[in-house]
Design a protein around this motif. Sequence first.
Motif, short mmCIF file in Angstrom:
data_model
loop_
_atom_site.label_atom_id
_atom_site.label_comp_id
_atom_site.label_asym_id
_atom_site.label_seq_id
_atom_site.Cartn_x
_atom_site.Cartn_y
_atom_site.Cartn_z
N PHE A 1 0.85 -1.19 0.00
CA PHE A 1 0.00 0.00 0.00
C PHE A 1 0.89 1.24 0.00
N GLY A 2 0.63 2.14 -0.95
CA GLY A 2 1.37 3.40 -0.96
C GLY A 2 0.43 4.57 -0.80
N CYS A 3 -0.45 4.78 -1.79
CA CYS A 3 -1.31 5.96 -1.80
C CYS A 3 -2.79 5.63 -1.67
N GLY A 4 -3.17 4.45 -2.14
CA GLY A 4 -4.59 4.07 -2.12
C GLY A 4 -5.43 4.81 -3.15
N MET A 5 -4.77 5.51 -4.09
CA MET A 5 -5.50 6.34 -5.06
C MET A 5 -5.02 6.12 -6.50
N ALA A 6 -4.40 4.99 -6.76
CA ALA A 6 -3.91 4.68 -8.12
C ALA A 6 -2.86 5.67 -8.61
N LEU A 7 -2.07 6.22 -7.69
CA LEU A 7 -1.08 7.24 -8.07
C LEU A 7 0.36 6.77 -7.97
N CYS A 8 0.64 5.69 -7.23
CA CYS A 8 2.05 5.35 -6.97
C CYS A 8 2.50 4.00 -7.54
N GLY A 9 1.58 3.07 -7.77
CA GLY A 9 1.93 1.78 -8.37
C GLY A 9 2.42 0.72 -7.41
N ALA A 10 2.52 1.03 -6.11
CA ALA A 10 3.06 0.05 -5.16
C ALA A 10 2.20 -1.21 -5.07
N CYS A 11 0.91 -1.06 -5.41
CA CYS A 11 -0.05 -2.16 -5.22
C CYS A 11 -0.27 -2.95 -6.50
N THR A 12 0.61 -2.82 -7.50
CA THR A 12 0.36 -3.41 -8.82
C THR A 12 0.38 -4.94 -8.78
N THR B 1 -2.38 -3.98 -12.97
CA THR B 1 -3.57 -3.29 -12.44
C THR B 1 -3.29 -2.81 -11.03
N ARG B 2 -3.81 -1.62 -10.69
CA ARG B 2 -3.66 -1.08 -9.33
C ARG B 2 -4.71 -1.73 -8.42
N SER B 3 -4.26 -2.59 -7.53
CA SER B 3 -5.22 -3.33 -6.71
C SER B 3 -5.87 -2.47 -5.64
N CYS B 4 -5.29 -1.29 -5.34
CA CYS B 4 -5.87 -0.44 -4.29
C CYS B 4 -7.19 0.19 -4.71
N VAL B 5 -7.44 0.28 -6.01
CA VAL B 5 -8.69 0.89 -6.48
C VAL B 5 -9.53 -0.13 -7.27
S1 FES Z 1 -1.30 2.07 -3.43
FE1 FES Z 1 -0.57 3.65 -4.75
S2 FES Z 1 -1.36 3.04 -6.70
FE2 FES Z 1 -2.25 1.64 -5.31
#
Ligand code: FES
Length: 178
Positions: free
Chosen positions: A37-48, A56-60
Amino acid sequence: MAIQFIVNGKPQSVDVPPNMPLLWVLRDTLGMTGTKFGCGMALCGACTVHIDGEATRSCVTPVSSVAGKKITTIEGLSPDRSHPVQRAWIEVDVPQCGYCQSGQIMSAASLLAQNPKPSDSEIDAAMKGNICRCGTYQRIREAVHRAAELHKASAMPSRLDGAEDALDELAAKVGGAV
Ligand code: FES
Ligand code: FES
């Protein structure tokens, strides 16, 4: 109601709210914490992760939207860190703190599956949604090129394979005396 899907080749069934982000299901329900988890808003890519092969961004991504789909996480990219991207990442020594790296690797693997020999600009375009606060971008680019080479080498038939075939043929001709 239970939602069913496949994670890293294994069927999973989870009884969670349908709008729960896939990232939470992976980490909290299934205990797979490689995806970050990085941003939770599809902005950082940590959750790919990959969903049916697509980065795919799994946080959104609501878990209900992956019902019946195939998900691959960093834990399932290969059984033994032998995926060309993982080998290249180790060889080039890409990570610094490491937090963003599972997302970086999943994006790179998706890029190479679609484009086996990307240019610098194609790498930059594909990876631009993955942020690294440690600034490992130069090594990421180098490692993607190296992964492309490793992938190509592993796909080429070995010269020894050919030699073994020739020996088998010779053995058959001379009654197994080779
Ligand atoms: S947590 Fe940053 S893009 Fe998903
Ligand atoms: S290696 Fe530290 S955030 Fe990327």
